[in-house]
Scaffold this motif. Structure first.
Motif, PDB file in Angstrom:
ATOM      1  N   SER A 322       0.833  -1.205   0.000  1.00 15.16           N
ATOM      2  CA  SER A 322       0.000   0.000   0.000  1.00 15.16           C
ATOM      3  C   SER A 322       0.863   1.249   0.000  1.00 15.16           C
ATOM      4  CB  SER A 322      -0.935   0.010   1.208  1.00 15.16           C
ATOM      5  OG  SER A 322      -0.210   0.023   2.410  1.00 15.16           O
ATOM      6  N   THR A 323       0.370   2.264  -0.674  1.00 16.08           N
ATOM      7  CA  THR A 323       1.048   3.558  -0.641  1.00 16.08           C
ATOM      8  C   THR A 323       0.692   4.341   0.609  1.00 16.08           C
ATOM      9  OG1 THR A 323      -0.761   4.595  -1.871  1.00 16.08           O
ATOM     10  CG2 THR A 323       1.067   3.684  -3.161  1.00 16.08           C
ATOM     11  N   GLY A 324      -0.330   3.870   1.335  1.00 13.57           N
ATOM     12  CA  GLY A 324      -0.781   4.561   2.539  1.00 13.57           C
ATOM     13  C   GLY A 324      -1.755   3.696   3.304  1.00 13.57           C
ATOM     14  N   PRO A 325      -2.852   4.257   3.806  1.00 11.57           N
ATOM     15  CA  PRO A 325      -3.815   3.475   4.587  1.00 11.57           C
ATOM     16  C   PRO A 325      -4.451   2.363   3.755  1.00 11.57           C
ATOM     17  CG  PRO A 325      -4.225   5.833   4.832  1.00 11.57           C
ATOM     18  CD  PRO A 325      -3.216   5.694   3.740  1.00 11.57           C
ATOM     19  N   ASN A 326      -4.854   1.290   4.459  1.00 10.74           N
ATOM     20  CA  ASN A 326      -5.473   0.173   3.744  1.00 10.74           C
ATOM     21  C   ASN A 326      -6.800  -0.261   4.341  1.00 10.74           C
ATOM     22  OD1 ASN A 326      -4.420  -0.914   6.067  1.00 10.74           O
ATOM     23  ND2 ASN A 326      -3.699  -2.789   5.116  1.00 10.74           N
ATOM     24  N   VAL A 327      -7.432   0.586   5.138  1.00 14.96           N
ATOM     25  CA  VAL A 327      -8.783   0.437   5.693  1.00 14.96           C
ATOM     26  C   VAL A 327      -9.013  -0.891   6.405  1.00 14.96           C
ATOM     27  CG1 VAL A 327      -9.771   2.034   4.012  1.00 14.96           C
ATOM     28  CG2 VAL A 327      -9.893  -0.408   3.525  1.00 14.96           C
ATOM     29  N   GLN A 328      -7.978  -1.527   6.909  1.00 13.33           N
ATOM     30  CA  GLN A 328      -8.154  -2.774   7.644  1.00 13.33           C
ATOM     31  C   GLN A 328      -8.286  -2.556   9.138  1.00 13.33           C
ATOM     32  OE1 GLN A 328      -4.870  -5.305   6.638  1.00 13.33           O
ATOM     33  NE2 GLN A 328      -5.802  -6.027   4.742  1.00 13.33           N
ATOM     34  N   ARG A 329      -7.959  -1.374   9.604  1.00 18.07           N
ATOM     35  CA  ARG A 329      -7.895  -1.144  11.040  1.00 18.07           C
ATOM     36  C   ARG A 329      -8.886  -0.060  11.449  1.00 18.07           C
ATOM     37  NH1 ARG A 329      -3.081  -2.104   8.578  1.00 18.07           N
ATOM     38  NH2 ARG A 329      -2.074  -4.016   9.319  1.00 18.07           N
ATOM     39  N   ARG A 330      -9.116   0.046  12.744  1.00 15.97           N
ATOM     40  CA  ARG A 330     -10.123   1.009  13.218  1.00 15.97           C
ATOM     41  C   ARG A 330      -9.751   2.436  12.851  1.00 15.97           C
ATOM     42  NH1 ARG A 330     -14.116  -0.545  16.326  1.00 15.97           N
ATOM     43  NH2 ARG A 330     -14.400   1.582  17.115  1.00 15.97           N
ATOM     44  N   ARG A 331      -8.463   2.754  12.917  1.00 15.67           N
ATOM     45  CA  ARG A 331      -8.002   4.083  12.525  1.00 15.67           C
ATOM     46  C   ARG A 331      -6.814   3.907  11.586  1.00 15.67           C
ATOM     47  NH1 ARG A 331      -8.757   8.227  17.628  1.00 15.67           N
ATOM     48  NH2 ARG A 331     -10.758   7.366  18.346  1.00 15.67           N
ATOM     49  N   ASN A 332      -6.910   4.476  10.417  1.00 11.59           N
ATOM     50  CA  ASN A 332      -5.922   4.250   9.370  1.00 11.59           C
ATOM     51  C   ASN A 332      -5.219   5.563   9.038  1.00 11.59           C
ATOM     52  OD1 ASN A 332      -6.489   1.303   8.311  1.00 11.59           O
ATOM     53  ND2 ASN A 332      -8.472   2.253   8.704  1.00 11.59           N
ATOM     54  N   SER A 333      -4.099   5.772   9.706  1.00 14.26           N
ATOM     55  CA  SER A 333      -3.348   7.014   9.527  1.00 14.26           C
ATOM     56  C   SER A 333      -2.643   7.041   8.179  1.00 14.26           C
ATOM     57  CB  SER A 333      -2.312   7.168  10.640  1.00 14.26           C
ATOM     58  OG  SER A 333      -2.916   7.167  11.906  1.00 14.26           O
ATOM     59  N   ALA A 334      -2.357   8.244   7.704  1.00 13.08           N
ATOM     60  CA  ALA A 334      -1.581   8.405   6.478  1.00 13.08           C
ATOM     61  C   ALA A 334      -0.152   7.925   6.711  1.00 13.08           C
ATOM     62  CB  ALA A 334      -1.576   9.866   6.046  1.00 13.08           C
ATOM     63  N   ARG A 335       0.474   7.440   5.651  1.00 15.29           N
ATOM     64  CA  ARG A 335       1.874   7.038   5.741  1.00 15.29           C
ATOM     65  C   ARG A 335       2.751   8.288   5.908  1.00 15.29           C
ATOM     66  NH1 ARG A 335       4.749   2.661   4.361  1.00 15.29           N
ATOM     67  NH2 ARG A 335       3.034   1.608   3.298  1.00 15.29           N
ATOM     68  N   PRO A 336       3.738   8.243   6.813  1.00 17.59           N
ATOM     69  CA  PRO A 336       4.634   9.392   6.951  1.00 17.59           C
ATOM     70  C   PRO A 336       5.309   9.732   5.619  1.00 17.59           C
ATOM     71  CG  PRO A 336       4.956   7.861   8.761  1.00 17.59           C
ATOM     72  CD  PRO A 336       4.040   7.186   7.790  1.00 17.59           C
ATOM     73  N   ALA A 337       5.467  11.013   5.354  1.00 17.06           N
ATOM     74  CA  ALA A 337       6.094  11.456   4.114  1.00 17.06           C
ATOM     75  C   ALA A 337       7.484  10.861   3.992  1.00 17.06           C
ATOM     76  CB  ALA A 337       6.164  12.983   4.071  1.00 17.06           C
ATOM     77  N   GLY A 338       7.765  10.233   2.870  1.00 23.36           N
ATOM     78  CA  GLY A 338       9.076   9.664   2.602  1.00 23.36           C
ATOM     79  C   GLY A 338       9.217   8.197   2.950  1.00 23.36           C
ATOM     80  N   GLN A 339       8.280   7.639   3.748  1.00 19.95           N
ATOM     81  CA  GLN A 339       8.421   6.253   4.203  1.00 19.95           C
ATOM     82  C   GLN A 339       8.171   5.237   3.090  1.00 19.95           C
ATOM     83  OE1 GLN A 339       5.497   3.940   6.501  1.00 19.95           O
ATOM     84  NE2 GLN A 339       6.829   4.239   8.276  1.00 19.95           N
ATOM     85  N   LEU A 340       7.428   5.619   2.068  1.00 19.65           N
ATOM     86  CA  LEU A 340       7.125   4.695   0.978  1.00 19.65           C
ATOM     87  C   LEU A 340       8.407   4.141   0.350  1.00 19.65           C
ATOM     88  CD1 LEU A 340       4.925   3.491  -0.925  1.00 19.65           C
ATOM     89  CD2 LEU A 340       5.269   5.491  -2.379  1.00 19.65           C
ATOM     90  N   ARG A 341       9.421   4.967   0.263  1.00 26.02           N
ATOM     91  CA  ARG A 341      10.654   4.565  -0.408  1.00 26.02           C
ATOM     92  C   ARG A 341      11.388   3.445   0.325  1.00 26.02           C
ATOM     93  NH1 ARG A 341      16.137   7.885  -1.041  1.00 26.02           N
ATOM     94  NH2 ARG A 341      16.717   7.416  -3.189  1.00 26.02           N
ATOM     95  N   PRO A 342      11.745   3.609   1.622  1.00 23.10           N
ATOM     96  CA  PRO A 342      12.469   2.501   2.268  1.00 23.10           C
ATOM     97  C   PRO A 342      11.629   1.251   2.428  1.00 23.10           C
ATOM     98  CG  PRO A 342      11.940   4.212   3.860  1.00 23.10           C
ATOM     99  CD  PRO A 342      11.634   4.776   2.517  1.00 23.10           C
ATOM    100  N   ARG A 343      10.318   1.387   2.673  1.00 21.03           N
ATOM    101  CA  ARG A 343       9.495   0.196   2.833  1.00 21.03           C
ATOM    102  C   ARG A 343       9.408  -0.579   1.518  1.00 21.03           C
ATOM    103  NH1 ARG A 343       6.001  -0.004   7.355  1.00 21.03           N
ATOM    104  NH2 ARG A 343       7.193   0.843   9.108  1.00 21.03           N
ATOM    105  N   SER A 344       9.403   0.107   0.384  1.00 20.65           N
ATOM    106  CA  SER A 344       9.344  -0.568  -0.911  1.00 20.65           C
ATOM    107  C   SER A 344      10.695  -1.171  -1.282  1.00 20.65           C
ATOM    108  CB  SER A 344       8.902   0.417  -2.000  1.00 20.65           C
ATOM    109  OG  SER A 344       7.612   0.917  -1.734  1.00 20.65           O
ATOM    110  N   LEU A 345      11.768  -0.403  -1.102  1.00 19.58           N
ATOM    111  CA  LEU A 345      13.091  -0.900  -1.468  1.00 19.58           C
ATOM    112  C   LEU A 345      13.600  -1.944  -0.491  1.00 19.58           C
ATOM    113  CD1 LEU A 345      14.756   2.393  -2.750  1.00 19.58           C
ATOM    114  CD2 LEU A 345      13.768   0.521  -4.064  1.00 19.58           C
ATOM    115  N   GLN A 346      13.013  -2.020   0.695  1.00 25.95           N
ATOM    116  CA  GLN A 346      13.343  -3.098   1.622  1.00 25.95           C
ATOM    117  C   GLN A 346      12.994  -4.447   0.990  1.00 25.95           C
ATOM    118  OE1 GLN A 346      10.787  -3.504   5.058  1.00 25.95           O
ATOM    119  NE2 GLN A 346      12.471  -4.211   6.355  1.00 25.95           N
TER     120      GLN A 346
END
Length: 682
Positions: A322-346
């Protein structure tokens, strides 16, 4: 049902990599949700973002066959032509995860039934009984028509069978019951053999015929039969696997050179992925860790390592994230700015040949209309779109890693049979959690940047120096012998409590605990004494104070030496952790759940004794992973998972950062928040 030859599977994946020319990038594309004029904008933006592969048709059965035998393929023809025209490959799905309304209406018997006898209703997805001959017939028919029509289409890059098997993990309908009886007859041959395996002498449960046996359903006055439950879980997985292989064989017949896969869900309890991985050409993963979870990167890493391990270390595909929230949880916060990159390249660092998301364009309708996407509701003016486009621009710089592997000298044993059995009721503790135990053992290795692979108990262990065994409660004789021989031949092993207790039928082994591993470990467990939820006990490990929780084994040494002892309670001074020289190797045993610091000290001590070296010592929050390209060149990934800059001592490298953003000074690399650097090594 013939599994693909591994060499043929590797050839198919080589052709896919050659076709894409780089790592795969894209996501699920659901154009049936949008007017066709939107498709033109979609493919233009896909090219702008660097997308080269999209999954299509996953939930489109009702659109492709709106009435029985009435097929509308024109829209899919136009879509695939459009993708081909723009150089975007299609991961074409068989749409059988979403049976159409007419099938549920005209054949309600295809809907699954839960253990309480409630039939699942139409209105979501995956509402089918995998044993239903009616469902299987219609699923095979739509698969046949798709494969026949699109074989040879220039957009077709790979096949995506079904989606996230199973729907309801265990169907208890009458059709499933009949299939279960046949499955049992095939497994045991005679009902006497079944009675012996299940221990039906207890509580007078003896069967005279397979016809008497029902799925474990309804209300019981007492605890369930463990063998009965365990076999029903195995059977249920086999029924889903039969649905997959039936569709796989159809598309394989029409397109023998196109790779075939389905999407796994990481450390998912209900399916034995060792068996499933052998039936497909490549492992593919759907994963949605909390972006705000402090351990999100650890949870992701263990899932990535597990997926890579399922086919012996071969590259795998990140099929959905996911690029951000995935509506699976009671509260789905936005992904912190910049985090998409390390989580994807991991994922790439840990062996993935792709980065893909659910989904391309954020939906306006349906249950997942607030699930994040590559192209959000706000369009191209959003931060998420900018990060998606930047990531797509970077991935081609790592094209040389496609097909590469991660080399590990440490293995963690993972067995689905043991997982299913250890969490059945009737144990000394009802709180035994297999995944939690695995993570307790994996976490210190991740923090120390020690590469890990997962193995089954019967795997070839000759390439490993250290094998870690978290709570292998159930193990057959072959698995027990394999682990014992590993240590006898010079390996180092760390095993935790409640291991080796039962055989493959969940029958307690004779001779005292830990059953299969008494000789290996050099001890006898007199009693199991789980601690209460709010209880702990002090530990002394080599003069360092620690804390024990969850469990206590009452250990009698029989050749082993104590490594840690309890410092309080009834068992004060008794061994909590032991070490035993066995043959040419060493076995360490954890008779409790130590605190994280003690667990880390124990595991890293075992790694040092086994001469297992970490990739690199880094500050907390900086992950170091090494991936070896097909040409033999090693590449060092450094990923900053924090929102703070960090300095990392850098070993000699053979060139600049492939991502172009980091330049070491005086042997030190400064990583900005969420920055990733990739260096070729000498």
């Amino acid at each position: 049902m013939t599994p693909p030859d591994p060499a043929d599977s590797r050839d198919r994946m080589r052709r896919l990599r050659a076709r894409l020319g780089t790592l795969a990038y894209g996501g699920d594309y659901n154009p049936e949700q949008w007017p066709e004029e939107t498709w033109l904008e979609d493919v233009r933006l896909m090219r702008e973002a660097g997308v080269n592969l999209v999954s299509v048709g996953v939930f489109s059965w009702g659109r492709l066959e709106p009435r029985p035998g009435v097929h509308h393929f024109g829209w899919l023809d136009r879509l695939l032509d459009l993708l081909a025209e723009h150089g975007i490959g299609a991961n074409l799905a068989t749409p059988t995860a979403a049976p159409p309304a007419w099938l549920a209406h005209e054949h309600p018997e295809t809907l699954p039934v839960d253990a309480e006898g409630r039939r699942v209703a139409f209105g979501a997805r995956q509402h089918y009984c995998p044993s239903s001959p009616v469902f299987r017939h219609h699923a095979a028919d739509i698969t046949e028509r798709l494969a026949e029509r699109y074989a040879g289409h220039p957009a077709l890059a790979m096949w995506h069978i079904g989606n996230e098997y199973p729907g309801l993990a265990h169907c208890h309908c009458e059709v499933s019951a009949a299939h279960f009886r046949r499955w049992l007859a095939g497994r045991y041959g005679t009902v006497d053999a079944l009675n012996a395996a299940w221990g039906t002498a207890f509580w007078g449960q003896h069967y005279d015929s397979f016809d008497w046996i029902e799925p474990p359903r309804g209300r019981l006055l007492g605890g369930p039969n463990p063998g009965h439950h365990l076999d029903f879980v195995r059977f249920s997985g086999d029924e889903s696997l039969a649905c997959f292989t039936a569709e796989r064989d159809i598309v394989r017949r029409h397109t023998p050179d196109i790779p075939v896969a389905t999407n796994f869900m990481g450390g998912f309890k209900h399916l034995d992925y060792w068996r499933w991985a052998a039936e497909e050409d490549v492992v593919a993963l759907d994963i949605y860790p909390n972006s705000w979870d402090r351990e999100g990167q650890v949870l992701a890493a263990y899932n990535f390592d597990l997926m890579r391990s399922l086919r012996g270390g071969e590259p795998w595909l990140l099929m959905e994230s996911s690029t951000g929230p995935n509506v699976q949880r009671r509260r789905n916060s936005a992904r912190p700015a910049g985090q998409l990159r390390p989580r994807s390249l991991q994922a790439v660092a840990r062996g993935a040949d792709s980065v893909m998301f659910f989904q391309w364009r954020e939906s306006r309708v349906g249950a997942e209309r607030y699930h994040s996407a590559m192209l959000p509701h706000g369009g191209t003016r959003t931060r998420v779109w900018r990060e998606v486009r930047e990531l797509g621009g970077e991935l081609p710089r790592l094209a040389g890693l496609a097909g590469g592997r991660v080399v590990a000298e440490t293995a963690v044993v993972w067995d689905w049979d043991a997982w299913w059995a250890v969490e059945l009721p009737g144990h000394p503790s009802a709180d035994l959690d297999f995944r939690a135990r695995v993570l307790d053992h994996y976490r210190p290795l991740w923090h120390a940047n020690v590469p890990v692979e997962f193995v089954s108990p019967r795997a070839d262990l000759s390439g490993y120096r250290l094998v870690v065994v978290p709570s292998l409660y159930l193990v057959d004789d072959a698995g027990a012998k394999n682990l014992t021989d590993f240590v006898r031949d010079g390996g180092h092993l760390v095993m935790s409590y409640f291991s080796g207790i039962t055989d493959e039928h969940d029958r307690v082994r004779e001779g005292g605990h830990p059953g299969a591993f008494r000789e290996l470990l050099g001890l006898l467990v007199e009693e199991f004494s789980p601690l209460q939820p709010d209880e702990t006990r002090g530990l002394d490990h080599a003069g360092r104070a620690g804390v024990a929780g969850e469990w206590q084994d009452v250990i009698l040494l029989d050749g082993a030496e104590a490594v840690a002892e309890y410092t309080e309670g009834e068992y004060r001074g008794r061994p909590a952790v032991t070490r035993h020289r066995f043959g040419a190797g060493t076995a360490t045993y954890l008779g409790t759940s130590p605190d994280q610091a003690t667990m880390s000290a124990l595991l890293l001590d075992a790694a040092e004794r086994a001469r297992v070296a970490p990739v690199l010592a880094t500050p907390d929050g900086i992950e170091a992973v090494r991936r070896r390209a097909e040409d033999g060149t090693d590449h060092l990934f450094l990923l900053n998972h924090t929102d703070r800059p960090h300095e990392v001592p850098l070993p000699p490298v053979a060139g600049p950062d492939l991502l172009g953003g980091a330049a070491p000074e005086g042997g030190v690399l400064r990583l900005a928040p969420y920055q990733v650097a990739v260096f070729p090594e000498p």
